[in-house]
Design an enzyme around this catalytic site. Structure first.
Site, short mmCIF file in Angstrom:
data_model
loop_
_atom_site.label_atom_id
_atom_site.label_comp_id
_atom_site.label_asym_id
_atom_site.label_seq_id
_atom_site.Cartn_x
_atom_site.Cartn_y
_atom_site.Cartn_z
N CYS A 131 50.75 40.25 39.73
CA CYS A 131 49.80 39.60 38.82
C CYS A 131 48.49 39.36 39.56
CB CYS A 131 50.37 38.29 38.29
SG CYS A 131 49.31 37.51 37.05
N CYS A 134 46.44 36.36 38.67
CA CYS A 134 47.02 35.08 39.13
C CYS A 134 46.70 34.86 40.60
CB CYS A 134 48.54 35.08 39.01
SG CYS A 134 49.18 35.48 37.40
N ASP A 135 47.12 35.82 41.41
CA ASP A 135 47.18 35.61 42.85
C ASP A 135 45.97 36.12 43.61
OD1 ASP A 135 49.68 34.54 42.39
OD2 ASP A 135 50.71 36.45 42.67
#
Lengths: 307, 82
Positions: A131, A134-135
């Site tokens: 992701c 996200c990260d």
């Protein structure tokens, strides 16, 4: 024993839940999480009724809508196996709890495809991520690789060149994403593109420290020193739980007809886990609605329900 | 019962972080949030405490939850909200 068990909490499963509840079917919704892939979608501009909405916000609206209905919800449960027991179905879950219903809508969607190389599972969450949105920021100022050559890989690389020290874009094939993204990437100075390179191994020491790749044609091996590996190589259907019950196509998708029926009476499937052409939120929702109405007819036909 | 200490390490662009925060708020749980995209010390602390380089990381009385794992959050918070 429930009338209907809906497996999956994405747009297909949630739309099915709304329709099942309105038919007053005694319904169980089992899902690993509410939202499915929509959670990972930052901006949605093609779902009717919203000119722009973020994925988590749309999911919150779906959740609010289904929570007004008296359907049983088991969220945080993953169905590991679905079997036929006499005329009904039984779902085994990762919590060892089992659930039974007379009809099932299987709407488990898709998940990110894995590379399938040594070190990948060991370092998942420890440098290996599926992701990027996200990260990504966790890897600010570090060296990373993005694996893949399609649009999602190119977008991840574009995001990462802005925040990482250096990005290696590693693709097994030539880049297949949109030309506009490839053009934008060519402006980045901290990007190295390795096309026709196979990812062979992810290495680390409690966290990722590097990755080994090999040239498909040249056979040349390289070790890339890096802290993060962003895997963006497409999606695979979550169809393991029904693989012994129905036939899957070569992509692992559940084959259905235009009524969302599988060859097993009482088992319906909807959304991205099926072979329906085009994977879209609006299509998954429509398919879920259709599957619920069809399941209702099935239960009526067998006189399990009289309404 | 004493209120549990809850820390959420997140990034602003991470949808699962949003889900965790919404879920905690819905349950009326107070938490301290760290934006690891801007706060490099918090990012280091998160990696050190959890061994994770992914967000969200939620720490409930020292116990670590990676990602949005509703059943584990429920278990550690001992509450059930539908």
């Amino acid at each position: 024993m429930f009338d209907l068990m809906i497996i999956g909490g994405g747009p297909a499963g949630l739309a099915a839940s709304v329709y099942a509840a309105r038919k007053r079917l005694d319904t169980l919704l089992i899902a690993t999480d509410i939202g499915g892939q929509v959670i990972r979608t930052m901006g949605i501009e093609n779902y009717l009724g919203y000119q722009f909405i973020e994925g988590p916000e749309l999911i919150e609206k779906f959740r609010t809508q289904i929570s007004q209905f008296p359907i049983e919800q088991k969220i945080g449960y993953t169905v590991t196996r679905l079997t036929k027991v006499d005329t009904a179905f039984q779902a085994e879950t990762d919590s060892s709890e089992k659930f039974q219903a007379r009809a099932v809508i299987y709407a488990t969607g898709k998940k990110p495809r894995k590379l399938g190389v040594p070190g990948e599972d060991e370092y998942a969450g420890k440098g290996v991520t599926y992701c990027a949105i996200c990260d990504g920021p966790v890897f600010a100022g570090q060296r990373v690789a993005v694996v893949g050559g399609g649009n999602s890989a190119l977008s991840a690389a574009l995001d990462m060149v802005k925040i990482a020290e250096h990005v290696d874009l590693v693709s097994l094939t030539k880049l297949t994403g949109d030309a506009i993204l490839i053009d934008k990437l060519s402006e980045a100075r901290n990007l190295n593109i390795l096309t026709e390179y196979q990812t062979e191994k992810i290495e680390g020491n409690s966290l990722v420290t590097g990755m080994r790749v090999r040239g498909v044609k040249s056979g040349e091996e390289k070790r890339l020193d890096l802290a993060g590996v962003f895997v963006e190589i497409g999606l695979v259907p979550n169809s393991e739980a029904v693989k012994d019950l129905v036939k899957l196509n070569r992509f692992g998708e559940v084959k259905i007809n235009c009524r969302c029926e599988t060859p097993v009476p009482g088992l319906y499937a909807a959304g991205d886990v099926t072979d329906v052409p085009e994977k879209q939120i609006v299509i998954a929702a429509g398919e879920g609605a259709k599957a619920a109405l069809q399941a209702h007819r099935y239960l009526q036909r067998l006189a399990y329900v009289h309404y | 019962m004493a209120e549990k200490k809850v820390f959420v390490y997140s990034t602003p662009t991470c949808p699962y972080c949003k889900r965790v925060k919404e879920y905690l708020s819905r349950k009326g749980i107070n938490y301290t949030e760290f934006n690891v995209a801007e706060d490099r010390n918090a990012a280091k602390e998160m990696i050190q405490k959890s061994g994770q380089m992914g967000v969200p990381v939620t720490i409930i009385d020292g116990q670590i939850v990676v990602g949005f794992n509703q059943s584990l959050l429920d278990k550690l918070l001992d509450t059930q909200v539908t």
